[in-house]
Design an enzyme around this catalytic site. Structure first.
Site, mmCIF file in Angstrom:
data_model
loop_
_atom_site.group_PDB
_atom_site.id
_atom_site.type_symbol
_atom_site.label_atom_id
_atom_site.label_comp_id
_atom_site.label_asym_id
_atom_site.label_seq_id
_atom_site.Cartn_x
_atom_site.Cartn_y
_atom_site.Cartn_z
ATOM 1 N N ASP A 1 33.601 44.079 11.429
ATOM 2 C CA ASP A 1 33.304 42.644 11.419
ATOM 3 C C ASP A 1 32.646 42.210 10.113
ATOM 4 O OD1 ASP A 1 30.907 43.992 12.083
ATOM 5 O OD2 ASP A 1 30.113 42.226 13.105
ATOM 6 N N ASP B 1 29.938 42.563 8.505
ATOM 7 C CA ASP B 1 28.553 42.167 8.252
ATOM 8 C C ASP B 1 27.845 43.251 7.436
ATOM 9 O OD1 ASP B 1 28.491 43.968 10.360
ATOM 10 O OD2 ASP B 1 26.948 42.910 11.496
ATOM 11 N N ASP C 1 32.586 47.429 7.454
ATOM 12 C CA ASP C 1 32.823 47.759 8.858
ATOM 13 C C ASP C 1 33.760 46.681 9.438
ATOM 14 O OD1 ASP C 1 30.903 45.723 8.891
ATOM 15 O OD2 ASP C 1 30.013 46.419 10.754
ATOM 16 N N SER D 1 32.102 45.487 16.121
ATOM 17 C CA SER D 1 31.607 45.936 14.822
ATOM 18 C C SER D 1 32.316 47.206 14.335
ATOM 19 C CB SER D 1 30.092 46.116 14.889
ATOM 20 O OG SER D 1 29.581 46.474 13.640
#
Ligand code: MG
Length: 448
Positions: free
Chosen positions: A245, A247, A243, A101
């Site tokens: 990843d 999400d 960020d 992440s």
């Protein structure tokens, strides 16, 4: 940050995470692959972020999955919500995402996803950990070894979002948007998505690079200074940052000011509640500005413990219209029950298009509070919680102790992974926030 070894547990709040090739090795990835391949036999989709160690770990997970007789569908590099949408839409039996992440570049992580595309719950992670530690895997016979297929989830994801927002309305406004992908997986999705929604897109840090050369992967205010500058320089309507990843998404207004994550959560919550009424779900650590705006529009706020899997679980139970965390993680249940950075970007543009006002003006309608946070050492969390129950019998004990006052609130929350307790205070004025913080710190010192 969740670290392997903390409290003797492998799975933390975000699956397994640690420094690549040191705390999270190829051998562990192999056995995590065997674990998910045994637990959810069938077709398992896997994707990863742009980190340098992702290819290594992903290959090991795939070897583990196929060695116990499940098939692996390799989706390459993709945002976490794109993998999740694929799992849900293409009837995979489970999903695996290789990502750390927003953590620093030396980290990586492995997280499991259920067949409906949602993150594994705490209970599911505990079951995975038992299987992982037992090492009782049954290797498939040579003719039953799983196969490796490749597929694409990017187009499916972009098209999925376009169907769930008012694409024509967004396109009619011809927005100019600056996108900062932080050299992460959003590089493959958000600039393309917004271009297809009729926006003029200016992208920065939008080539995949696991060294994160320009900024840290956490899209918080201090890290997105370049985005703020570029939004002003090109006179854009909005700036979006992700960020690693993708999400999560954070935003910069048309004047180049960072919009606090809680304020954006409140603004989008207001947009949903105004339209659909209903319930909004958020952790106890979220700013009161969310509750204020939801109540004002006739909606209901429901507080949960901290962590997106529990927010998702409660959203499903209460059939919420919207939910999210105060860190840029917004959840749109009509699309999928997970934090979704790409959907956040598209929805915020839809919101601006319908409200027909600059984003700074919309943001200014959300009440602002002063927030203070501090960490204190705490070894005996059980004693602390018992003491807090005695000292504050009226408090909400959903996660730690939250005390609400007329003009603010106080949250005393022991960490799940470290020997510390976090004290949060929020109030209408800075001096009152300070007073509440001191009240919380005094209580912790008195009890421990
Ligand atoms: Mg993330």
């Amino acid at each position: 940050m969740t670290r392997i070894g903390a409290a003797g547990e492998l799975f933390g709040t975000n699956g397994v995470r640690g420094i690549a090739n040191k705390e999270l090795t190829a051998e562990m990835a192999l056995n995590l692959g065997r674990t998910i391949g045994s637990l959810r036999k069938g077709r398992i989709a896997i994707a990863g972020d742009t980190r340098i160690s992702t290819g290594m770990l992903k290959a090991a997970v795939i070897a583990g999955i196929t060695s116990v007789g499940s098939d692996a569908i390799d989706l390459g590099v993709a945002p976490t919500p794109a993998l999740q949408f694929y799992v849900k839409s293409r009837d995979a039996n489970a999903g695996v995402i290789v990502t750390a992440s927003h953590n620093p570049r030396e980290y990586n992580g492995i997280k499991f996803v259920s067949e409906d595309g949602t993150e594994f719950t705490r209970e599911m992670d505990e079951e995975s950990e038992r299987v992982y530690k037992s090492k009782l895997f049954s290797p498939a016979s040579w003719d039953n070894v799983g196969q490796v297929y490749s597929d694409d989830c990017i187009r499916l994801y972009i098209d999925g979002i376009k169907k769930r927002v008012d694409s024509e309305k967004i396109a009619s406004r011809k927005f100019r948007v600056v996108v900062d992908c932080g050299n992460g997986t959003a590089s493959y999705t958000t600039p393309i998505l917004l271009k297809e929604l009729g926006c003029e897109v200016i992208s920065i840090n939008s080539h995949p690079d696991g060294t994160f050369p320009q900024r840290s992967s956490e899209p918080e205010e201090k890290n997105v200074w370049l985005l703020k500058e570029v939004v002003k320089a090109v006179d854009a309507d909005l700036g979006v940052a992700h960020d690693g990843d993708a999400d999560r998404a954070t935003f910069v207004d048309e004047r180049g000011n960072f919009i606090p994550e809680d304020v954006m959560l409140a603004l989008v919550a207001k947009y949903y509640v105004r339209e659909k009424k209903g319930k909004v779900v958020t952790p106890v650590s979220s700013s009161r500005c969310v509750e204020d705006t939801v109540r004002e529009e006739g909606g209901e706020i429901i507080y949960t413990a901290v962590g997106s899997p529990v927010v998702v679980k409660v959203m499903r139970e209460v059939n919420a219209v919207f939910g999210g965390e105060g860190n840029g993680g917004l959840i749109f249940p009509e699309f999928q029950l997970t934090r979704d950075g790409g959907m956040s970007a598209a929805k915020v543009l839809e919101l601006i298009a319908f409200e027909n006002k600059p984003i700074s003006e919309l943001v200014s309608q959300v009440p602002r509070y002063y927030t203070l946070k501090e960490k204190l050492p705490c070894r005996d969390k059980i004693r602390l919680l018992e003491g807090l129950r005695e000292a504050f019998p009226e408090a909400n004990f959903t996660d730690g102790a939250r005390m609400d006052f007329e003009d603010g609130w106080l949250l005393i929350r022991p960490s799940g992974t470290e020997p510390i307790v976090r004290v949060f205070a929020e109030a209408e004025t800075q001096s009152r926030a300070k007073e509440l913080l001191e009240l919380g710190k005094d209580a912790v010192r008195r009890i421990t």
